[in-house]
Write a protein that holds these residues in place. Sequence first.
Motif, PDB file in Angstrom:
ATOM      1  N   VAL A 191     -16.599  -0.387  -9.155  1.00 37.28           N
ATOM      2  CA  VAL A 191     -15.458  -1.252  -8.842  1.00 37.28           C
ATOM      3  C   VAL A 191     -14.531  -1.158 -10.042  1.00 37.28           C
ATOM      4  N   PRO A 192     -13.365  -0.533  -9.862  1.00 43.01           N
ATOM      5  CA  PRO A 192     -12.570  -0.130 -11.012  1.00 43.01           C
ATOM      6  C   PRO A 192     -11.799  -1.280 -11.663  1.00 43.01           C
ATOM      7  N   ARG A 193     -11.621  -1.125 -12.990  1.00 41.01           N
ATOM      8  CA  ARG A 193     -10.785  -2.066 -13.736  1.00 41.01           C
ATOM      9  C   ARG A 193      -9.706  -1.223 -14.426  1.00 41.01           C
ATOM     10  N   GLY A 194      -8.798  -1.894 -15.088  1.00 41.05           N
ATOM     11  CA  GLY A 194      -7.674  -1.208 -15.702  1.00 41.05           C
ATOM     12  C   GLY A 194      -8.082  -0.109 -16.677  1.00 41.05           C
ATOM     13  N   ALA A 195      -9.240  -0.278 -17.328  1.00 42.11           N
ATOM     14  CA  ALA A 195      -9.634   0.668 -18.361  1.00 42.11           C
ATOM     15  C   ALA A 195     -10.348   1.907 -17.810  1.00 42.11           C
ATOM     16  N   ASN A 196     -10.563   1.972 -16.486  1.00 40.42           N
ATOM     17  CA  ASN A 196     -11.207   3.154 -15.916  1.00 40.42           C
ATOM     18  C   ASN A 196     -10.203   4.295 -15.775  1.00 40.42           C
TER      19      ASN A 196
ATOM     20  N   LYS B 285      -4.722   1.163 -15.256  1.00 43.65           N
ATOM     21  CA  LYS B 285      -3.660   0.209 -15.597  1.00 43.65           C
ATOM     22  C   LYS B 285      -2.303   0.886 -15.771  1.00 43.65           C
TER      23      LYS B 285
ATOM     24  N   LEU C 257      -4.257  -1.880  -3.386  1.00 51.12           N
ATOM     25  CA  LEU C 257      -5.374  -2.062  -4.306  1.00 51.12           C
ATOM     26  C   LEU C 257      -6.324  -0.863  -4.255  1.00 51.12           C
TER      27      LEU C 257
END
Lengths: 220, 146
Positions: A186-191, A165, A174
């Motif tokens: 599959v990455p999210r902001g907290a990775n 993030k 992306l």
Amino acid sequence: MKVLIIGGGKTLFFLSRNFTAKGYEVVIINRNHEECTRLARQLSASVVCGDGSDAVILKEAGAMGADAVLAITPNDQDNLVVCQLASLKFGVPRTVALANDPENAEVFEKMGVSAFTTTNIIGSLIEQHASLEQITNLLPVAQGRVNVTEIVLDVHSPVSGKLIKDIKLPENSLIAVMLRDNQPIVPRGANVLLPGDRIVLITLPENHGQVIKAFTGEYK
Amino acid sequence: MKNNRYIVIVGCGRLGSILANQLSREGNLVVVIDMDDATFNNLSPDFSGFRLQGDATRMPVLKEAKVHKANVFIATTHEDNVNLMAAQVARKIFKVPHVLARVFDPKREEVYAQLGIETICPTSVAADMFFRAVTNRATSHNGECK
């Protein structure tokens, strides 16, 4: 889902096994009697022995009610005719032909038959594995309007150790997936991104250079 | 009929070679394609066209034969699917105005008529001739009885 597969060999065997495991109803058409007997014994698929480009054999295999036909014989001309008969004579909604000669993939598409070629897929996979390059262009999507690129992060990468993030990416780009120790995430902001991570990026030709720069620190 | 056409013939077996010899003799420019170059022995000594060894389902072979310049394209191999594929490529990609394919299987022939490929089915032709021969004989025989 009912799938007709025309062809033989190990590709057909493992493909049929995958499909039956997923619960698809698989019917195989193969010309060789011995191979048919073996396939019928080893797989929970129906097997019809004969020429898949013969309308009588296609009918016997239940082409009329099939959802998809997949032609993967070693002969391009047979794959083309199988698919054309299936769609024109039996109204099968989806047909796919293997183009053994990669140039024929385009030819098939022009004849209105969906085609794929393993040469290019295997070729690019081998390039990825053998490549010492940090960046690999995986595939162009939508006639090259979208790029899919794989990058391996090194310790010098400006994004190493950062939360996703906190990374400033250009519009219309992306991080699609990251591979850490061969595990896809599959990455999210907290990775957090770490050196050694393989990252698959979706970019457009106009922002590609900037995105790559954000990950490697260099403009390519 | 003009006899200065550019004609590509796929298959130099019995049928292909007869056509090639005849069309060449009539003054057309003929190119014959066959996988097996031994079949070129079927061509007569006065055949003045070109011989091209190769697989007619491959684009580079058709390009080498200059199919885009052809007025007529005839596919005569013993494999229906080779003939059907080569004929479609000649029609749809190289835009050859007159394309003919030999197709043995009458069921396959129906489908390709829909696709604008002119096909000749030796099986149907022979069946028809036999049928007519048998019927004529029967009628003339009946006639004799009267």
